[in-house]
Design a protein around this motif. Sequence first.
Motif, PDB file in Angstrom:
ATOM      1  N   HIS A  77       0.862  -1.177   0.000  1.00  4.23           N
ATOM      2  CA  HIS A  77       0.000   0.000   0.000  1.00  4.23           C
ATOM      3  C   HIS A  77       0.902   1.232   0.000  1.00  4.23           C
ATOM      4  N   LEU A  78       0.526   2.219  -0.804  1.00  4.95           N
ATOM      5  CA  LEU A  78       1.381   3.394  -0.990  1.00  4.95           C
ATOM      6  C   LEU A  78       0.667   4.660  -0.524  1.00  4.95           C
ATOM      7  N   TRP A  79       1.393   5.463   0.258  1.00  5.07           N
ATOM      8  CA  TRP A  79       0.945   6.803   0.645  1.00  5.07           C
ATOM      9  C   TRP A  79       1.978   7.817   0.153  1.00  5.07           C
ATOM     10  N   VAL A  80       1.509   8.977  -0.270  1.00  6.17           N
ATOM     11  CA  VAL A  80       2.371  10.053  -0.770  1.00  6.17           C
ATOM     12  C   VAL A  80       2.116  11.298   0.075  1.00  6.17           C
ATOM     13  N   ARG A  81       3.180  11.871   0.622  1.00  5.90           N
ATOM     14  CA  ARG A  81       3.008  13.097   1.415  1.00  5.90           C
ATOM     15  C   ARG A  81       3.192  14.307   0.505  1.00  5.90           C
ATOM     16  N   THR A  82       2.109  15.060   0.355  1.00  3.28           N
ATOM     17  CA  THR A  82       2.115  16.195  -0.558  1.00  3.28           C
ATOM     18  C   THR A  82       1.087  17.206  -0.088  1.00  3.28           C
ATOM     19  N   ASP A 161       1.872  14.223  12.027  1.00  2.69           N
ATOM     20  CA  ASP A 161       2.466  15.241  12.882  1.00  2.69           C
ATOM     21  C   ASP A 161       3.970  15.320  12.611  1.00  2.69           C
ATOM     22  N   ASN A 162       4.469  16.520  12.357  1.00  2.00           N
ATOM     23  CA  ASN A 162       5.848  16.670  11.898  1.00  2.00           C
ATOM     24  C   ASN A 162       6.868  16.163  12.903  1.00  2.00           C
ATOM     25  N   GLU A 163       6.659  16.458  14.177  1.00  2.00           N
ATOM     26  CA  GLU A 163       7.631  16.025  15.186  1.00  2.00           C
ATOM     27  C   GLU A 163       7.593  14.512  15.376  1.00  2.00           C
ATOM     28  N   ALA A 164       6.377  13.938  15.397  1.00  2.00           N
ATOM     29  CA  ALA A 164       6.270  12.481  15.517  1.00  2.00           C
ATOM     30  C   ALA A 164       6.818  11.800  14.274  1.00  2.00           C
ATOM     31  N   LEU A 165       6.591  12.424  13.129  1.00  2.00           N
ATOM     32  CA  LEU A 165       7.075  11.848  11.878  1.00  2.00           C
ATOM     33  C   LEU A 165       8.600  11.853  11.824  1.00  2.00           C
ATOM     34  N   LYS A 167      10.622  11.073  14.158  1.00  2.00           N
ATOM     35  CA  LYS A 167      11.075   9.826  14.774  1.00  2.00           C
ATOM     36  C   LYS A 167      10.935   8.659  13.805  1.00  2.00           C
ATOM     37  N   VAL A 168       9.840   8.641  13.047  1.00  2.00           N
ATOM     38  CA  VAL A 168       9.636   7.581  12.056  1.00  2.00           C
ATOM     39  C   VAL A 168      10.693   7.674  10.969  1.00  2.00           C
ATOM     40  N   ARG A 169      10.960   8.897  10.509  1.00  2.00           N
ATOM     41  CA  ARG A 169      11.984   9.078   9.478  1.00  2.00           C
ATOM     42  C   ARG A 169      13.317   8.515   9.950  1.00  2.00           C
ATOM     43  N   LYS A 170      13.712   8.880  11.160  1.00  2.00           N
ATOM     44  CA  LYS A 170      15.008   8.426  11.670  1.00  2.00           C
ATOM     45  C   LYS A 170      15.063   6.907  11.756  1.00  2.00           C
ATOM     46  N   GLU A 171      13.962   6.311  12.200  1.00  2.00           N
ATOM     47  CA  GLU A 171      13.924   4.853  12.320  1.00  2.00           C
ATOM     48  C   GLU A 171      14.052   4.196  10.953  1.00  2.00           C
ATOM     49  N   LEU A 172      13.234   4.627   9.997  1.00  2.00           N
ATOM     50  CA  LEU A 172      13.204   3.957   8.700  1.00  2.00           C
ATOM     51  C   LEU A 172      14.399   4.297   7.822  1.00  2.00           C
ATOM     52  N   LEU A 173      15.047   5.419   8.104  1.00  2.00           N
ATOM     53  CA  LEU A 173      16.232   5.794   7.327  1.00  2.00           C
ATOM     54  C   LEU A 173      17.529   5.343   8.006  1.00  2.00           C
ATOM     55  N   GLY A 174      17.386   4.655   9.132  1.00  2.00           N
ATOM     56  CA  GLY A 174      18.567   4.149   9.814  1.00  2.00           C
ATOM     57  C   GLY A 174      19.391   5.225  10.477  1.00  2.00           C
ATOM     58  N   LEU A 175      18.730   6.316  10.920  1.00  5.80           N
ATOM     59  CA  LEU A 175      19.446   7.428  11.521  1.00  5.80           C
ATOM     60  C   LEU A 175      19.372   7.428  13.038  1.00  5.80           C
ATOM     61  N   SER A 176      18.730   6.437  13.622  1.00  3.08           N
ATOM     62  CA  SER A 176      18.465   6.469  15.058  1.00  3.08           C
ATOM     63  C   SER A 176      19.696   6.186  15.906  1.00  3.08           C
ATOM     64  N   ASP A 177      20.780   5.684  15.318  1.00  2.00           N
ATOM     65  CA  ASP A 177      21.981   5.380  16.094  1.00  2.00           C
ATOM     66  C   ASP A 177      22.853   6.604  16.345  1.00  2.00           C
ATOM     67  N   GLY A 178      22.446   7.740  15.836  1.00  2.00           N
ATOM     68  CA  GLY A 178      23.211   8.950  16.084  1.00  2.00           C
ATOM     69  C   GLY A 178      23.945   9.438  14.857  1.00  2.00           C
ATOM     70  N   PRO A 179      24.366  10.707  14.877  1.00  2.00           N
ATOM     71  CA  PRO A 179      25.014  11.309  13.707  1.00  2.00           C
ATOM     72  C   PRO A 179      26.466  10.865  13.547  1.00  2.00           C
TER      73      PRO A 179
END
Length: 607
Positions: A77-82, A161-165, A167-179
């Motif tokens: 299933h596909l969602w597009v943010r626009t 929600d931008n702030e909640a999103l 966290k999702v971005r970091k998780e799915l992009l593999g950024l949660s381990d830190g910079p």
Amino acid sequence: MKRIAITCCLLLGITLFTNAQTRVLVEAESFENIGGWVIDQQSFDVLYSSYLMAHGMGKPVEDARTSVDFSKGGTYHLWVRTKDWAPFPTGPGAFKLHINEQALDMVFGQSGDADWDWYYAGEVNMKQGANELVAEDLSGFNGRFDALYFSTEEDDAPVNDNEALLKVRKELLGLSDGPENAGEFDLVVVGGGMAGTCAAISGARMGLKVALIQNRPVLGGNNSSEIRVHLMGRVDQNHYPKLGRIVRELDNGDPGNGNPDAARYGDERKLQIVRAEPNISLHLNTHVYDVEMEGNTIKAVIGRDIATNQEYRFEGEYFSDCTGDGTLGFLAGAEFRMGRESRSETGESLAPENPDDFTLGTSNLWASLEREHPSDFPETPWAIQFSDEYHIDDHKADWQWETGFGNFNTIYEAEQIRDHNLRAIFGNWSYLKNEKAEKYSHHELAWVAFIGGKRESRRLMGDHVLTQMDIQDGVMYPDGSVTATWTIDLHFPDAKNSQYFEGEEFFAATKHIKVQPYTIPYRCLYSRNIDNLYMAGRNISTTHVAFGSTRVMRTCGMMGEAVGYAAFVAKKNNASPREVYNLHLNEFMDIIESPLNIYNLPTLPRN
């Protein structure tokens, strides 16, 4: 380029292999080939993300393309943010998506909703391995999208929600381990406009190890080819004649405002000068959005690449906020003002009776060129409407094309300001092309800025707040350093524009109040409550009225030079910016009176 679609399996039941849900996030700005689309990060402090935009000035732009690997094929299933950026009742920003050469039925960007949201695009079949995604612009009128989200579960709509999103971005992009660690520096300069670029060069030539962080692909800020504002203020009337030397190096002449020739603004010249400095580590396309603090001291800043989303950590001893918006200072908790102070508070005759949120506006300049053959331009019912009674009869913009004036917040509504400017530009141009064809039939839009040129936002408070009286009385403080020459130049809505577009003005007027050359105290260039924070540019410690004179770019560039020298004195003496004033002012003033030869750099102590 590092692939940024990450397949994540979340445990939904006891057995991972039988109850796994697969999710894939594709950030628009990370498309491998963005074609004719552009990356827009101006609303990063709201969205916590950049996005792709089809800025074609009315002509569809080349497709954006990328390849995404799926570890598991099948139905998703596909969602597009626009969003629909100019609904009337639907706007012009139409685009389509293609997956593996198959166009989706849905047309995006025409929902009638001006807010960012996730739109369900239905079921799509994805292959195991590489899948091609294509974004096709249908209009050339600034359609945009933020991300694509694939899930094997129909009820897995992503959070909006931008702030909640984030966290999702970091998780799915593999950024949660830190910079990633970008290094340790004597001076970290955030913002690569004239002020920041000059601060970095000045500090580097004094022997400091400098990081220069800029959130666009070019340096120069308002003086870059992306915004195209000419340099104002004089560098030849200084009490300290050598201050301004770096500004002169970067100065590419005066092409005016909104010149259609991008090369006239000297992007490459600025980059070459910075890259020639061995002590500068340059980080373009990196937006600083977080800080690490120890009490009132900044320890590090976190920046994110606006295209790849990779995060970086910059540790420093001293920091300089040259962002214009005072972004770093705000993140660190620096005291700031925004808007106009009252006359009773400041004692300034030019201040309003009551304080308010009024700020000078943001400009998106544009230009047309006369061509050999005639051209047309579509009707724009979604844009601002013009008539014989009121239109702006010109082939290009100058500084007057400006939106803000307290009607929009220049930081948190930057996207709306830019879009309002675009609706004015395209609406007026459509009127000229279709109703004044005898004059404009052979003219064609050559360039329209999609990055807004800001004038005013936050002002970070220092140990001295420059006032109208300081300027007009020519007060020479013992730490008077940068010499400023520009008039007190405070914009306000043009009266006729207000008559026709009250509350939605996009055209400015001003009254120049002449001043004699005066000096800006060093105490305006560091924060009063953040111990290791300098600032240079539009965000220094002034009242709103005084800001009307200090804000022009040659003057801002000299502020940057002064900050670089001051940071050297601070480093050399293990001192804070305030202690440079209290304990080492003579040393600082000696340097700006006669800067050291760049081929005879001092040696700094190293830990």
